[in-house]
Design a protein around this motif. Structure first.
Motif, PDB file in Angstrom:
ATOM      1  N   HIS A   1       0.833  -1.199   0.000  1.00  0.00           N
ATOM      2  CA  HIS A   1       0.000   0.000   0.000  1.00  0.00           C
ATOM      3  C   HIS A   1       0.873   1.257   0.000  1.00  0.00           C
ATOM      4  CE1 HIS A   1      -2.734   3.034   1.819  1.00  0.00           C
ATOM      5  NE2 HIS A   1      -3.613   2.435   1.045  1.00  0.00           N
ATOM      6  N   GLN A   2       1.821   1.345   0.953  1.00  0.00           N
ATOM      7  CA  GLN A   2       2.746   2.474   0.954  1.00  0.00           C
ATOM      8  C   GLN A   2       3.996   2.158   1.768  1.00  0.00           C
ATOM      9  OE1 GLN A   2      -0.198   4.823   3.624  1.00  0.00           O
ATOM     10  NE2 GLN A   2       1.573   6.094   3.509  1.00  0.00           N
ATOM     11  N   ILE A   3       5.059   2.936   1.519  1.00  0.00           N
ATOM     12  CA  ILE A   3       6.312   2.803   2.285  1.00  0.00           C
ATOM     13  C   ILE A   3       6.282   3.889   3.348  1.00  0.00           C
ATOM     14  CG2 ILE A   3       8.835   2.913   2.148  1.00  0.00           C
ATOM     15  CD1 ILE A   3       8.526   2.124  -0.850  1.00  0.00           C
ATOM     16  N   LEU A   4       6.580   3.508   4.596  1.00  0.00           N
ATOM     17  CA  LEU A   4       6.417   4.464   5.698  1.00  0.00           C
ATOM     18  C   LEU A   4       7.714   5.140   6.140  1.00  0.00           C
ATOM     19  CD1 LEU A   4       3.957   2.465   7.957  1.00  0.00           C
ATOM     20  CD2 LEU A   4       3.406   4.430   6.570  1.00  0.00           C
ATOM     21  N   ASP A   5       8.872   4.569   5.772  1.00  0.00           N
ATOM     22  CA  ASP A   5      10.142   5.117   6.284  1.00  0.00           C
ATOM     23  C   ASP A   5      11.062   5.576   5.164  1.00  0.00           C
ATOM     24  OD1 ASP A   5       9.590   4.506   9.018  1.00  0.00           O
ATOM     25  OD2 ASP A   5       9.969   2.397   8.559  1.00  0.00           O
ATOM     26  N   LYS A   6      11.896   6.576   5.510  1.00  0.00           N
ATOM     27  CA  LYS A   6      12.929   7.006   4.555  1.00  0.00           C
ATOM     28  C   LYS A   6      14.176   6.145   4.722  1.00  0.00           C
ATOM     29  CE  LYS A   6      11.667  11.859   3.854  1.00  0.00           C
ATOM     30  NZ  LYS A   6      10.643  12.133   4.870  1.00  0.00           N
ATOM     31  N   LYS A   7      14.404   5.700   5.997  1.00  0.00           N
ATOM     32  CA  LYS A   7      15.516   4.766   6.222  1.00  0.00           C
ATOM     33  C   LYS A   7      15.054   3.684   7.202  1.00  0.00           C
ATOM     34  CE  LYS A   7      17.700   7.611   9.765  1.00  0.00           C
ATOM     35  NZ  LYS A   7      18.890   8.260  10.239  1.00  0.00           N
ATOM     36  N   ALA A   8      15.798   2.586   7.249  1.00  0.00           N
ATOM     37  CA  ALA A   8      15.363   1.419   8.022  1.00  0.00           C
ATOM     38  C   ALA A   8      15.156   1.752   9.502  1.00  0.00           C
ATOM     39  CB  ALA A   8      16.382   0.296   7.886  1.00  0.00           C
ATOM     40  N   LEU A   9      14.063   1.227  10.046  1.00  0.00           N
ATOM     41  CA  LEU A   9      13.746   1.425  11.464  1.00  0.00           C
ATOM     42  C   LEU A   9      14.261   0.242  12.297  1.00  0.00           C
ATOM     43  CD1 LEU A   9      11.917   3.491  13.116  1.00  0.00           C
ATOM     44  CD2 LEU A   9      10.204   1.707  13.053  1.00  0.00           C
ATOM     45  N   ILE A  10      14.455  -0.891  11.615  1.00  0.00           N
ATOM     46  CA  ILE A  10      14.918  -2.118  12.272  1.00  0.00           C
ATOM     47  C   ILE A  10      16.296  -2.453  11.707  1.00  0.00           C
ATOM     48  CG2 ILE A  10      14.313  -4.528  12.806  1.00  0.00           C
ATOM     49  CD1 ILE A  10      12.109  -2.524  13.525  1.00  0.00           C
ATOM     50  N   THR A  11      17.237  -2.775  12.578  1.00  0.00           N
ATOM     51  CA  THR A  11      18.590  -3.081  12.091  1.00  0.00           C
ATOM     52  C   THR A  11      18.703  -4.561  11.703  1.00  0.00           C
ATOM     53  OG1 THR A  11      19.402  -3.703  14.283  1.00  0.00           O
ATOM     54  CG2 THR A  11      19.526  -1.367  13.702  1.00  0.00           C
ATOM     55  N   GLU A  12      19.764  -4.889  10.958  1.00  0.00           N
ATOM     56  CA  GLU A  12      20.026  -6.299  10.570  1.00  0.00           C
ATOM     57  C   GLU A  12      20.171  -7.159  11.824  1.00  0.00           C
ATOM     58  OE1 GLU A  12      20.631  -8.064   7.752  1.00  0.00           O
ATOM     59  OE2 GLU A  12      20.718  -6.581   6.149  1.00  0.00           O
ATOM     60  N   HIS A  13      20.851  -6.596  12.837  1.00  0.00           N
ATOM     61  CA  HIS A  13      21.050  -7.332  14.092  1.00  0.00           C
ATOM     62  C   HIS A  13      19.716  -7.710  14.717  1.00  0.00           C
ATOM     63  CE1 HIS A  13      25.306  -7.520  14.999  1.00  0.00           C
ATOM     64  NE2 HIS A  13      25.459  -6.303  14.517  1.00  0.00           N
ATOM     65  N   GLN A  14      18.782  -6.735  14.713  1.00  0.00           N
ATOM     66  CA  GLN A  14      17.465  -7.005  15.304  1.00  0.00           C
ATOM     67  C   GLN A  14      16.749  -8.126  14.566  1.00  0.00           C
ATOM     68  OE1 GLN A  14      16.281  -2.776  15.270  1.00  0.00           O
ATOM     69  NE2 GLN A  14      15.133  -3.268  17.091  1.00  0.00           N
ATOM     70  N   LEU A  15      16.776  -8.082  13.223  1.00  0.00           N
ATOM     71  CA  LEU A  15      16.081  -9.104  12.444  1.00  0.00           C
ATOM     72  C   LEU A  15      16.618 -10.502  12.764  1.00  0.00           C
ATOM     73  CD1 LEU A  15      15.710  -7.302   8.980  1.00  0.00           C
ATOM     74  CD2 LEU A  15      13.857  -7.918  10.524  1.00  0.00           C
ATOM     75  N   LYS A  16      17.952 -10.615  12.906  1.00  0.00           N
ATOM     76  CA  LYS A  16      18.555 -11.915  13.239  1.00  0.00           C
ATOM     77  C   LYS A  16      18.143 -12.336  14.648  1.00  0.00           C
ATOM     78  CE  LYS A  16      22.627 -11.459  10.299  1.00  0.00           C
ATOM     79  NZ  LYS A  16      23.955 -10.825  10.298  1.00  0.00           N
ATOM     80  N   PHE A  17      18.157 -11.361  15.551  1.00  0.00           N
ATOM     81  CA  PHE A  17      17.810 -11.627  16.958  1.00  0.00           C
ATOM     82  C   PHE A  17      16.352 -12.075  17.068  1.00  0.00           C
ATOM     83  CE2 PHE A  17      16.946  -9.736  21.344  1.00  0.00           C
ATOM     84  CZ  PHE A  17      17.577 -10.772  22.022  1.00  0.00           C
ATOM     85  N   TRP A  18      15.437 -11.403  16.325  1.00  0.00           N
ATOM     86  CA  TRP A  18      14.019 -11.790  16.324  1.00  0.00           C
ATOM     87  C   TRP A  18      13.865 -13.221  15.836  1.00  0.00           C
ATOM     88  CZ3 TRP A  18      10.938  -7.172  13.766  1.00  0.00           C
ATOM     89  CH2 TRP A  18      11.100  -6.026  14.558  1.00  0.00           C
ATOM     90  N   LYS A  19      14.623 -13.539  14.779  1.00  0.00           N
ATOM     91  CA  LYS A  19      14.539 -14.883  14.200  1.00  0.00           C
ATOM     92  C   LYS A  19      14.943 -15.923  15.252  1.00  0.00           C
ATOM     93  CE  LYS A  19      13.885 -17.534  10.610  1.00  0.00           C
ATOM     94  NZ  LYS A  19      12.481 -17.798  10.362  1.00  0.00           N
TER      95      LYS A  19
END
Length: 817
Positions: free
Chosen positions: A66-84
């Motif tokens: 529908h739309q893009i909400l951010d100009k730059k990433a709000l979540i870091t690569e580290h966070q994504l790995k940690f969530w996983k």
């Protein structure tokens, strides 16, 4: 060329969903950005971009975003790995982790809005009063949210009315996404440019000669400007001139003053300049040296330091060294109550570099902390917080401190993810190659076991700071005291004697009772009936301050009964006692002293803890009664006596950790006594004074407790020798819960044989009209944890495919506490 993104949605779904994006969007997007996407027939959700690729989904057609909400990433690569890692290890959906990790303001959700179809003529249409009200309101404003319609009509269910208008084709229902975070804006005033010269200023004051109140505001404005070069806040100006906003508005309307707004932080440190004085004892110096030596070989170090040995100073020195390297530090605490004292201590060293993050902070405050940490600016260097702080977007973490690491509150209970923050912090630190220190006076058996087996480094600090002696611990046998009639209410003669002596010396007293309320059971002496909660299998607890009987599980409450509900007898008594009853008894025993109480009932609200702790520190309270909140590492300088009202209700608990936990609680609360030169005293009241744990507490024998408990855990196959996964099944249908739990236990038993315990009802088998049943799976050390979870996943997939069990919810809790 077609591009696709995998999105993590804030829903308990087993997998990520794929959406299509345009090539120019794919070029702009990066992992960790937020996008709003359609999901289901008409819902919009905010998702997180987890991957960008060119592989279309096989089973369904990818919808466009529908739309893009951010100009730059709000979540870091580290966070994504940690969530996983969290979703895999704790067996929950990534969407659950996303909900726990992000402040709610970042997760926009659709909310229906009602819009007027422009070609409608409201006058000619046949409308009832409610429909007319909605149309009239929509003619004045472009759209209404459902909740606004609810307020307008003053009725809860407004959807039938709106549906009729939709059928008449007068209004349209839209799904609209809205942003929840609002920056805090502070209102300032300045002199209008036309009045800035000296002559213009005199002319202005002459004009206001006949309006003394307006003139007063202008004069005060000039005096504030003369005192400081900072902009003038409206709030300060009104306070100084003792005037109202209405008079200021007249000056603004006349064009004498102009108002303007500046965005500001909600988390502002307003203290003195930081001091860097840290005086270390030789034992602390030695411990700090050993910690650093351990850090060279191990990433994790366990600091076993007795109460009041100065562990916090060691943490501060380590944080200081981390900041000098330009890295970030995270300081985790088990309890919000502790943060109030520690914030002050850390801020006196590091000033505004300290950020605080926990659930009592408002949504907007948490958003601001999140952004500071993400940008890694000067304000985002040190974060102090409760367990959820591990989810912040660190980019260069150098040190993690887990204080009071043994505490059960580091484990999240509900909702998912049911993570253990201490263990997750070890993984988080490892992903940054950061150092982590776990500190406690009574470490958990698992951590101490890891240290003994060289998985963690171990440093012992067994001298109190300033060579203050550990408190003298005395056990009072209340069974004998009752027989000899030496009890006054719940107080033995020894305890009263010591309280009087402490108060005479103008010292403070802490009394610990791990149960809130006045009394847990109200009982009829004629027929033995006690009022039960209609929704849960527990008796109602009596609270005297509002004269209510209340259920601590679901919040159900009724007025205090004057006579028995079963046989109408007037002869009813209360059994057992909570903090409220102790407080009431103390008020009659010590009418001239100030009594305070600290439990869940008195610490509601953002500053609830702060008020009580500050009052106690400033000696406005002489005797403080409280639950386990008091046992955490609080530092009170004037406490000479600690009383544990009843040690037995801690020990007699149906849980394999009960003895370890009661040892920790008693030793921790004992550690609040005598933290300055004079030796403190601790009195433990018990019906069973020769109980092994009570004896070990009295001699501060952690090693003895560890050895005994470890032997029991080995014999009965519990952690640290076995891993545990607990399955809790719940449903409103009693027989369905039984059938489903039998099926699941049997399926697990086919694979894991004797390592499956249950199903069985927990001590409280019904909560909020739902029946609960537990199954425990034990995993031996040599068995692969990953393979075990894969098998569990397959069994759970089969379970969910059975239509009859659709209404039964299964909660999977890995490493339950």
């Amino acid at each position: 060329m077609q591009f696709f993104i995998d999105v993590i949605l804030p829903l308990p779904l087993d997998k990520r969903f794929t959406y299509s994006v345009e090539p120019h969007e794919a070029e702009f997007l990066e992992k960790g950005m937020r996008v709003t996407v359609p999901f289901g027939k008409s819902k919009m959700y905010t998702g997180i971009v987890a991957d960008i690729h060119q592989n279309p989904p096989e089973v369904y057609d990818a919808k466009p975003i529908h739309q893009i909400l951010d100009k730059k990433a709000l979540i870091t690569e580290h966070q994504l790995k940690f969530w996983k890692w969290i979703s895999t290890y704790y067996m929950c959906a990534e969407g659950d982790v996303l909900r726990a990790a992000l402040p709610g303001a970042f997760l926009l959700e659709s909310e229906s809005t009602v819009k007027l179809i422009t070609s409608v003529d409201a006058e000619t249409a046949e409308l009832n009063d409610e429909e007319y009200l909605i149309i009239e309101a929509l003619q004045r404003q472009s759209s209404l949210k459902i909740q606004e319609v609810t307020q307008l009509l003053d009725r809860k269910n407004v959807l039938p009315v709106i549906n009729k208008l939709v059928e008449k084709e007068m209004v349209a229902l839209n799904q609209e996404v809205y942003e929840q975070y609002k920056p805090k804006k502070v209102r300032f005033v300045r002199l209008a440019a036309v009045h800035s010269g000296e002559a213009a200023m005199h002319k202005l004051l002459d004009e206001l000669e006949r309006a003394p109140k307006q003139r007063e505001i202008v004069l005060n404005f000039f005096s504030l400007k003369a005192q400081s070069s900072k902009p003038v806040k409206v709030k300060h100006l009104l306070q100084k001139s003792n005037s109202s906003a209405a008079i200021l508005k007249i000056l603004i309307d006349k064009g004498f003053l102009e108002e303007y707004f500046i965005e500001t932080d909600r988390n502002i440190y307003s203290g003195e300049a930081p001091s860097s004085e840290l005086l270390f004892s030789e034992h602390q110096e030695k411990a700090l040296r050993e910690v650093k030596e351990n850090f060279e070989n191990d990433e994790v170090c366990l600091l076993h330091g007795i109460t009041s040995s100065g562990k916090t100073e060691i943490y501060i020195r380590l944080i200081q060294e981390t900041l000098e390297k330009g890295k970030q530090a995270l300081y985790l605490l088990p309890e919000i109550a502790l943060t109030t004292q520690l914030i002050q201590r850390l801020q006196s060293y590091f000033g505004e570099k300290v950020l605080v993050y926990h659930s009592k902070y408002s949504m907007n405050e948490r958003v601001e902390v999140y952004r500071h940490v993400l940008e890694n600016d000067e304000k985002g260097k040190i974060v102090i917080g409760a367990r959820s702080a591990i989810f912040l977007p660190f980019s260069d973490l150098g040190l993690v401190v887990v204080d009071e690491e043994h505490e059960g509150t580091f484990k999240q209970f509900d909702p998912a993810p049911r993570y253990q923050a201490r263990d997750a912090a070890v993984v988080l630190a490892n992903s940054f190659k950061a150092k982590i220190i776990l500190g406690s006076a009574t470490p958990s058996l698992e951590s101490y076991f890891n240290a003994q087996h060289h998985k963690y480094g171990l440093v012992e600090l067994n001298r109190r700071y300033g060579d203050v002696l550990l408190p003298e611990i005395e056990i009072v046998d209340i069974k004998t005291k009752h027989k000899k009639k030496l009890m006054t209410g719940h107080f033995s003669d020894r305890l009263l004697e010591e309280i009087k002596a402490a108060l005479k010396e103008e010292e403070q007293v802490i009394l610990f009772q791990n149960r809130r309320g006045f009394s847990p059971i109200l009982e009829c002496n004629t027929c033995g009936h006690s009022p039960q909660c209609p929704n849960c299998d527990v008796s109602l607890t009596y609270h005297s301050h509002n004269n209510q009987l209340r259920c601590h599980y679901c919040g159900y409450h009724i007025a205090m009964q004057k006579k028995c509900m079963a046989c109408d007898s007037n002869d009813i008594t209360t059994k057992g006692f909570g903090t409220e009853q102790i407080e009431t008894e103390l008020k009659s025993l010590f009418p001239n002293n100030k009594i305070g109480r600290m439990d869940q009932d008195t610490t509601r609200g953002k500053y609830g803890y702060e008020k009580i702790i500050n009052a106690f520190e400033q000696q406005e309270i002489d005797i403080l009664v409280g639950t386990q909140m008091l046992t955490k590492g609080l530092d009170f300088r004037h406490v000479s006596l600690v009383g544990i009202m009843n040690a037995d209700n801690l020990l007699n608990f149906p849980d394999f950790r009960a003895h370890e936990r009661s040892f920790q609680l008693m030793l921790q609360v004992a550690g609040r006594a005598g933290r300055t030169k004079k030796r403190g005293k601790v009195l433990i009241q018990s019906y069973n004074p020769y109980h092994q744990i009570i004896q070990q507490v009295s001699t501060n024998d952690y090693a003895g407790m560890y050895k005994d408990q470890l032997e029991e855990r080995y014999n009965y196959q519990y952690p640290p020798f076995f891993r545990l996964i607990r399955f809790t099944l719940k449903s409103r249908d009693y027989s369905k819960t039984n059938e489903a739990s039998d099926w699941l236990a049997k399926s697990l038993g086919n694979v894991f044989k004797q390592y499956v315990l249950g199903p069985e009802f927990p001590p409280v088998a019904r909560i909020r009209n739902e029946y609960y049943k537990n199954i425990l799976l034990k995993i031996p050390q040599q068995q692969s944890l990953g393979k075990t979870k894969t098998v569990v996943h397959k069994i759970m997939t089969s379970f969910r495919a059975i239509g009859a069990f659709r209404s039964v919810k299964v909660i999977i809790n890995v490493d339950p506490v």
